[in-house]
Design an enzyme around this catalytic site. Structure first.
Site, PDB file in Angstrom:
ATOM      1  N   ARG A  72      67.456  40.195  32.192  1.00  0.00           N
ATOM      2  CA  ARG A  72      67.139  39.125  33.146  1.00  0.00           C
ATOM      3  C   ARG A  72      65.630  39.048  33.316  1.00  0.00           C
ATOM      4  O   ARG A  72      64.977  40.071  33.542  1.00  0.00           O
ATOM      5  CB  ARG A  72      67.801  39.415  34.493  1.00  0.00           C
ATOM      6  CG  ARG A  72      67.434  38.364  35.535  1.00  0.00           C
ATOM      7  CD  ARG A  72      68.206  38.546  36.814  1.00  0.00           C
ATOM      8  NE  ARG A  72      67.720  39.668  37.591  1.00  0.00           N
ATOM      9  CZ  ARG A  72      68.315  40.099  38.703  1.00  0.00           C
ATOM     10  NH1 ARG A  72      69.430  39.518  39.128  1.00  0.00           N
ATOM     11  NH2 ARG A  72      67.830  41.112  39.370  1.00  0.00           N
ATOM     12  N   GLU A 111      73.780  31.465  40.517  1.00  0.00           N
ATOM     13  CA  GLU A 111      73.695  32.128  41.820  1.00  0.00           C
ATOM     14  C   GLU A 111      73.167  31.207  42.905  1.00  0.00           C
ATOM     15  O   GLU A 111      72.929  31.649  44.030  1.00  0.00           O
ATOM     16  CB  GLU A 111      72.888  33.430  41.732  1.00  0.00           C
ATOM     17  CG  GLU A 111      71.517  33.303  41.111  1.00  0.00           C
ATOM     18  CD  GLU A 111      70.776  34.633  40.972  1.00  0.00           C
ATOM     19  OE1 GLU A 111      71.250  35.648  41.498  1.00  0.00           O
ATOM     20  OE2 GLU A 111      69.716  34.635  40.337  1.00  0.00           O
ATOM     21  N   HIS A 113      62.742  57.762  44.029  1.00  0.00           N
ATOM     22  CA  HIS A 113      62.896  58.482  42.768  1.00  0.00           C
ATOM     23  C   HIS A 113      64.195  59.301  42.739  1.00  0.00           C
ATOM     24  O   HIS A 113      65.006  59.192  41.826  1.00  0.00           O
ATOM     25  CB  HIS A 113      61.682  59.422  42.684  1.00  0.00           C
ATOM     26  CG  HIS A 113      61.476  60.033  41.351  1.00  0.00           C
ATOM     27  ND1 HIS A 113      60.279  60.556  40.974  1.00  0.00           N
ATOM     28  CD2 HIS A 113      62.298  60.219  40.314  1.00  0.00           C
ATOM     29  CE1 HIS A 113      60.388  61.030  39.753  1.00  0.00           C
ATOM     30  NE2 HIS A 113      61.600  60.837  39.338  1.00  0.00           N
ATOM     31  N   CYS A 164      77.822  39.226  36.848  1.00  0.00           N
ATOM     32  CA  CYS A 164      77.086  40.483  36.991  1.00  0.00           C
ATOM     33  C   CYS A 164      76.836  40.836  38.450  1.00  0.00           C
ATOM     34  O   CYS A 164      76.139  41.795  38.748  1.00  0.00           O
ATOM     35  CB  CYS A 164      75.775  40.431  36.215  1.00  0.00           C
ATOM     36  SG  CYS A 164      74.678  39.127  36.786  1.00  0.00           S
TER      37      CYS A 164
HETATM   38  C1  PEP Z   1      73.397  38.660  42.059  1.00  0.00           C
HETATM   39  O1  PEP Z   1      72.691  37.953  42.789  1.00  0.00           O
HETATM   40  O2  PEP Z   1      74.625  38.662  42.064  1.00  0.00           O
HETATM   41  C2  PEP Z   1      72.756  39.578  41.102  1.00  0.00           C
HETATM   42  C3  PEP Z   1      73.454  40.231  40.207  1.00  0.00           C
HETATM   43  O3  PEP Z   1      71.422  39.746  41.179  1.00  0.00           O
HETATM   44  P1  PEP Z   1      70.653  40.601  42.282  1.00  0.00           P
HETATM   45  O4  PEP Z   1      71.679  41.385  43.048  1.00  0.00           O
HETATM   46  O5  PEP Z   1      69.703  41.447  41.524  1.00  0.00           O
HETATM   47  O6  PEP Z   1      69.982  39.534  43.086  1.00  0.00           O
HETATM   48 MG    MG Z   2      70.619  37.583  42.356  1.00  0.00          MG
END
Ligand code: PEP
Ligand code: MG
Length: 660
Positions: A448, A546, A305, A617
Site C-alpha cells: 500500500r 475505504e 519496539h 484487508c
Molecule cells: C482499513 O482501513 O481497513 C485498513 C486496512 O487500513 P488501516 O487500518 O491501515 O487504515
Molecule cells: Mg485504512
C-alpha cells in the site's frame, strides 16, 4: 589543507552515510576533520560526525593534515558530493539502531477490567493472547561510579584497564553478530551499538576524563551522559534515539570494568512473564524470545519496539503500566491478558484456574489449527481463496510464513516512514520491497502506498493543522500533492517488481482521477528508470475501498484498476460517520451494521461484474463469523494479522466441505 563543498548525500550524514564516511576517512593516515558552521569534528568518529547533524544541501569543509591529505580530501569530497553515498551497501535491512523494529499498526487502548472481582493492573493491550507463569523481574540497577580520584601514577594503568574493557565489549558484540542467528532488525541494533563501542566519540571522551583523574567507571558514566545529552539536544528524532544506545554501550563497558554480569535475560525460565520498566534494544536483541511467556512493561505502548517484537513472535504483552509496574517487582507469579491489557499479580486459586483454562484452550486451538498452515483453501466451486497477511515490517515476514500466509495482502508502508525519523530513500525502500517480494514469491505482495495523515505526522513532511485529520490531507491525497515523495516510492516499487509478484494499492481513494494521475506518475517513473538503465518491471495497480465515495463509484473504478481491497476499518468509520478512535461512538463503529455490509456487497458486486479480484484487508477479513458471508459475496482474497490466518483457512475449508 582544506576544501569546501555542498553536501549532496541523500538526507545528509545520518547514521549509515556517516559510518561509511568515517570508514573512508579512517583509510587515510592524515588527521581529517569535517567543519560545519565553524564547528570542526574528527571525520574518524561517527558519533561526532552524527552530532554535527550535517544535512543535505548544507555547506561543509573537509580539512586534512598529513602525508595523504590531498587524496583524503579528494575522496571525502567525492563522497559528500555523491547523492547515493552510503545507500548502496551490503544489504543491511534498515539502518540499524534501536528503531530497527517498526512501530505497530494499531494502538489498542485496553478495555475496562472484567467484573470477576480479581484485582488487576491496567495497561495497554500491546500483543494479544493470555499467559500465566513465574514472574521474571528485570530491573537492572543503575551503575554508580565510585567517584575516586586517581593519582598521577595510576592514570596509565586505568587507561589500559578501560581499553581492555572496551575491547571485551566489542569482541562480545562481534561474537553476537557472527553467531548469525539474529533477524535483520536485531543485527541492525547490535551493529549500531558495536559502532558506538568502536568509535572514539564515547571512548575518547571517557579517556579524556580518565586523564583528568576520574576512575574508569565514573569516566564512562560521565562520558555517556555528555554524549547522550548531545544526541538528545539535536533537532532530529533519529539522532535523539541514539542517546539510549550510548547509555547501553556505556553500561556494558562499566559492567566489564566492575567484573559484573548484567542482569541477563538469557536465564529466563521457560514460560516466564518478563517484567521490566523498559527493555533496551541490546537486551531485546539477545533475549531468548522462544522462552518468554509474556511481557509486562512500565514503558511502551502498542506502537513501541517491544510491542512489535512481541506480536511478531506471538508473545502476549501488556505495556505502559507506568509506576504500577513496581508492584510486580516482588511478584512470584503473574497472569496477563494481552487482549484486554490486564495484569494479575500473584493470582489466587480461582484466577489462576481461569487463566490456566484460557491458556490451555488457546494452546489447544492453536495446535488444532496448525494442520491448516499448508492448506490452500478453496470455494465449493474450486476457486482458490487467498488468505494473506497484513504486515508492516520485514521482521514480521517470519511470523506470516509460519502461519501459512499465501502472500501479503497489505504491507503498510507508513511504518517504514515512521521508524526512520527521516524520509526513507528510494534505495532503502527498493531494498525493503524487494526483500518482501523475494520472501513470498510466487505469491503476491500487495504494497500500500504511503497512507499517512495529519493525525500521524512523520518527520520530513510538513502537515497543516487540520480540524478533522481523518477527513483531511492523507493517503493518496497527500501523495499526489507531493510527487517528490510519491515518485520515490513508485520508483522503488517498480524496481522491486523485478524480484517477485509485487502489486500496488492506493489508500483513501475517493475519485477516479486519483487513479489516473497515479498511473501517469508510474509511467513517468518507468520511463525515467528505463533512461537511467535501472532494471524494473510493471505491477498491477489496485485501490483500497475505504471511503463511501469509492463504494459509490465502484463500477467505474473497477474498469480502471486490477483489484479492489476493502479496508473495513476506515470504511466502517466513514460509512457510519463514527471516528474509529473515539470510544464514545465505538458502538456505531461496527462492521456488521447493515449500512457497512451493504457497502461491502455493492463493492463486491461491482468488482465481480468487472472481472477483477475483490479482496479485503480490514480487521473484519479475519473474523470467522463473517468470512462465509464475504466469500458468498465473491471475495477471493482475505488479508489479516498472521495470528488469524490458520483459523480463517479452517473456516473456509469447512465451508467447502459443507460444514461451515
Ligand atoms: C482499513 O482501513 O481497513 C485498513 C486496512 O487500513 P488501516 O487500518 O491501515 O487504515
Ligand atoms: Mg485504512
Amino acid at each position: 589543507m582544506e576544501r569546501s563543498t555542498i553536501v549532496r548525500v541523500h538526507e545528509g550524514l545520518h547514521a549509515r552515510p556517516a559510518t561509511r564516511f568515517v570508514k573512508l576517512a579512517k583509510g587515510f593516515e592524515s588527521d581529517v576533520e569535517l567543519v560545519k558552521d565553524g564547528k570542526a569534528v574528527s571525520a574518524k568518529s561517527s558519533v561526532k560526525l552524527m552530532l554535527l547533524a550535517v544535512k543535505e544541501n548544507q555547506e561543509v569543509t573537509v580539512r586534512a593534515n598529513g602525508a595523504d591529505a590531498i587524496e583524503a580530501i579528494e575522496a571525502l569530497i567525492g563522497y559528500l558530493e555523491n547523492p547515493r553515498a552510503g545507500l548502496d551497501d551490503e544489504g543491511e535491512a534498515g539502518e540499524g539502531g534501536s528503531e530497527a523494529a517498526a512501530p505497530a499498526p494499531e494502538a489498542t487502548p485496553s478495555a475496562a477490567a472484567p467484573a470477576d472481582g480479581t484485582p488487576k493492573l491496567q495497561g495497554v493491550a500491546a500483543s494479544e493472547g493470555v499467559a500465566i507463569g513465574p514472574a521474571f523481574a528485570h530491573f537492572p540497577a543503575e551503575i554508580e561510579g565510585p567517584g575516586r580520584r586517581l593519582r598521577a601514577d595510576e592514570i596509565d594503568g586505568e587507561l589500559d584497564r578501560f581499553r581492555d574493557a572496551v575491547a571485551a565489549v566489542q569482541a562480545r558484540m562481534d561474537r553476537t553478530l557472527a553467531e548469525n542467528n539474529l533477524s535483520a532488525g536485531d543485527r541492525g541494533i547490535v551493529a549500531a551499538l558495536r559502532d558506538i563501542a568502536a568509535d572514539d566519540g564515547l571512548t575518547g571522551e571517557a579517556e579524556k576524563l580518565i586523564r583528568e583523574g576520574d576512575d574508569a567507571v565514573s569516566a564512562v558514566i560521565g562520558a555517556a551522559a555528555t554524549i547522550a545529552a548531545d544526541f538528545s539536544a539535536v533537532d532530529d528524532h533519529y539522532l535523539n534515539a541514539r542517546a539510549d544506545d550510548v547509555h547501553a554501550v556505556g553500561r556494558q563497558i562499566c559492567l566489564v570494568l566492575l567484573g559484573q554480569d548484567d542482569v541477563s535475560l538469557e536465564t529466563i525460565p521457560q514460560g516466564a512473564i518478563l517484567i521490566a520498566d523498559d527493555i533496551g534494544a541490546w537486551d531485546l536483541a539477545r533475549a531468548p524470545l522462544k522462552r518468554i511467556g509474556g511481557v509486562v512493561c512500565g514503558h511502551g505502548g502498542a506502537t513501541s519496539h517491544i510491542a512489535i517484537i512481541a506480536r511478531s513472535h506471538g508473545i502476549p504483552a501488556v505495556l505502559g503500566l507506568g509506576d504500577k509496574v513496581n508492584e510486580l517487582r516482588t511478584a512470584k507469579e503473574v497472569a496477563i491478558d494481552g487482549n484486554a491489557g490486564h495484569v494479575v499479580v500473584d493470582p489466587d486459586e480461582a484466577a489462576r484456574a481461569g487463566f490456566t483454562r484460557r491458556v490451555e484452550a488457546a494452546a489447544q486451538e492453536r495446535a488444532g489449527l496448525t494442520v491448516f498452515k499448508s492448506v490452500t483453501p478453496t470455494r465449493a466451486d474450486g476457486t482458490v481463496i487467498e488468505v494473506a497477511a497484513n504486515i508492516g515490517s520485514l521482521e514480521e515476514i517470519e511470523a506470516a510464513q509460519d502461519a501459512g500466509a499465501m502472500g501479503v495482502g497489505l504491507f503498510r508502508t507508513e511504518l517504514l516512514f515512521m521508524r526512520h525519523m527521516h524520509l526513507p530513500s528510494e534505495d532503502m525502500q527498493a531494498e525493503t520491497y524487494s526483500a518482501l517480494a523475494k520472501a513470498f514469491a510466487p505469491h503476491p505482495v500487495i504494497v500500500r502506498t504511503l497512507d499517512i495523515g495529519g493525525d500521524k505526522p512523520i518527520a520530513g513532511i510538513e502537515f497543516p493543522d487540520e480540524e478533522n485529520p481523518f477527513l483531511g490531507w492523507r493517503g493518496i491525497r497527500m501523495c499526489l500533492d507531493r510527487p517528490d515523495i510519491f515518485k520515490k516510492q513508485l520508483r522503488a516499487l517498480l524496481r522491486a517488481a523485478v524480484h517477485g509478484n509485487i502489486k500496488v494499492m492506493l489508500p483513501m481513494v475517493s475519485e477516479i482521477a486519483e487513479v489516473t494521475r497515479t498511473r501517469a506518475l508510474v509511467a513517468q517513473c518507468a520511463d525515467e528508470l528505463k533512461a537511467e538503465g535501472v532494471p524494473h518491471a510493471g505491477f498491477d495497480l489496485g485501490v483500497m475501498i475505504e471511503t463511501p465515495a469509492a463504494v459509490l463509484i465502484a463500477p467505474a473504478l473497477a474498469k480502471e484498476v486490477a483489484f479492489f481491497s476493502i479496508g473495513t476499518n476506515d470504511l466502517t468509520q466513514y460509512i457510519m460517520a463514527a471516528d474509529r478512535l473515539n470510544p464514545t461512538v465505538a458502538k456505531l463503529n461496527d462492521v456488521t451494521n447493515p449500512a457497512v455490509m451493504s457497502a461491502i456487497e455493492l463493492t463486491a458486486k461491482a468488482g465481480v461484474a468487472a472481472g477483477i479480484m475483490v479482496g479485503m484487508c480490514g480487521e473484519a477479513a479475519g473474523r470467522p463469523d463473517l468470512i462465509p458471508g464475504f466469500i458468498g459475496m465473491g471475495l477471493t482474497e482475505l488479508s489479516m494479522s498472521p495470528a488469524s490466518i490458520q483459523r480463517a483457512k479452517k473456516t473456509i475449508a469447512a465451508m467447502a466441505n459443507g460444514s461451515g
